[in-house]
Enzyme design. Sequence first.
Site, PDB file in Angstrom:
ATOM      1  N   GLY A   6       0.818  -1.200   0.000  1.00 59.07           N
ATOM      2  CA  GLY A   6       0.000   0.000   0.000  1.00 59.07           C
ATOM      3  C   GLY A   6       0.852   1.249   0.000  1.00 59.07           C
ATOM      4  O   GLY A   6       2.009   1.226   0.418  1.00 59.07           O
ATOM      5  N   GLN A  14       3.042  10.186   0.544  1.00 59.83           N
ATOM      6  CA  GLN A  14       4.340   9.518   0.616  1.00 59.83           C
ATOM      7  C   GLN A  14       5.200   9.783  -0.622  1.00 59.83           C
ATOM      8  O   GLN A  14       6.412   9.601  -0.576  1.00 59.83           O
ATOM      9  CB  GLN A  14       4.159   8.013   0.800  1.00 59.83           C
ATOM     10  N   CYS A  60       6.370   0.533   7.317  1.00 62.03           N
ATOM     11  CA  CYS A  60       6.035   1.577   6.358  1.00 62.03           C
ATOM     12  C   CYS A  60       7.280   1.955   5.569  1.00 62.03           C
ATOM     13  O   CYS A  60       8.369   2.071   6.145  1.00 62.03           O
ATOM     14  CB  CYS A  60       5.495   2.784   7.124  1.00 62.03           C
ATOM     15  N   LEU A  61       7.112   2.166   4.259  1.00 64.15           N
ATOM     16  CA  LEU A  61       8.241   2.602   3.441  1.00 64.15           C
ATOM     17  C   LEU A  61       8.792   3.949   3.902  1.00 64.15           C
ATOM     18  O   LEU A  61       9.967   4.246   3.695  1.00 64.15           O
ATOM     19  CB  LEU A  61       7.829   2.713   1.969  1.00 64.15           C
ATOM     20  N   HIS A 101      -4.079   2.025   7.520  1.00 59.10           N
ATOM     21  CA  HIS A 101      -2.734   2.604   7.543  1.00 59.10           C
ATOM     22  C   HIS A 101      -2.583   3.670   6.460  1.00 59.10           C
ATOM     23  O   HIS A 101      -2.110   4.772   6.723  1.00 59.10           O
ATOM     24  CB  HIS A 101      -1.709   1.469   7.350  1.00 59.10           C
ATOM     25  N   GLU A 102      -3.012   3.350   5.231  1.00 58.66           N
ATOM     26  CA  GLU A 102      -2.861   4.295   4.118  1.00 58.66           C
ATOM     27  C   GLU A 102      -3.792   5.494   4.267  1.00 58.66           C
ATOM     28  O   GLU A 102      -3.403   6.628   3.980  1.00 58.66           O
ATOM     29  CB  GLU A 102      -3.084   3.603   2.777  1.00 58.66           C
ATOM     30  N   HIS A 159      -2.323   8.079   6.467  1.00 64.56           N
ATOM     31  CA  HIS A 159      -1.341   8.949   5.811  1.00 64.56           C
ATOM     32  C   HIS A 159      -2.001  10.208   5.239  1.00 64.56           C
ATOM     33  O   HIS A 159      -1.385  11.276   5.211  1.00 64.56           O
ATOM     34  CB  HIS A 159      -0.639   8.214   4.663  1.00 64.56           C
TER      35      HIS A 159
END
Length: 167
Positions: A48, A53, A98-99, A140-141, A144
């Site tokens: 995701g 991001q 997370c990236l 989670h996304e 963001h």
Amino acid sequence: MAVKRVLRYPHPSLKRKALSLPPESKARIARVAADLCDTMSGHEGCVGLAAPQIDEAVRIVVVDVSEHPRAPSSNGLLVLVDPMIVAAEGSEVAREGCLSIPDLTANVRRATEITVRGKTPAGEDRRIASEGFEARCLQHEIDHLDGVLFLDRVASLMADVFRRRRY
């Protein structure tokens, strides 16, 4: 379109609230959605990604858990514009990464079943019922988009945050 650089914490764009794009912004919506899909595919194991991001302050997320071993069920590739959680049930603590915070993982409590309302990049209404790992990824996304990182959701920074062992 292109694999974009993923911002890393503490970049200030990760803590800003993203904005909705007007429907007439179809070209930008399509470009950002394509960039998100390409960027997610360009990072092995990524399930995701949210527009902030990749330094796009707009409300678009992509999630695809269909190939992940923790996902017994999946809605396939989800590309959602202006997603909103409209119902949530259950609760479970599980590990997240997370990236944008690549060196850490943490135990985070999330709902186990959710319903998300949003639009496709073409502007069509979409309503998705999700559970388990996919529901966790969607939450989670969507976080963001509001400038919320998974570390903001841990109960204890001392007990629930861990150095990542594998990348």
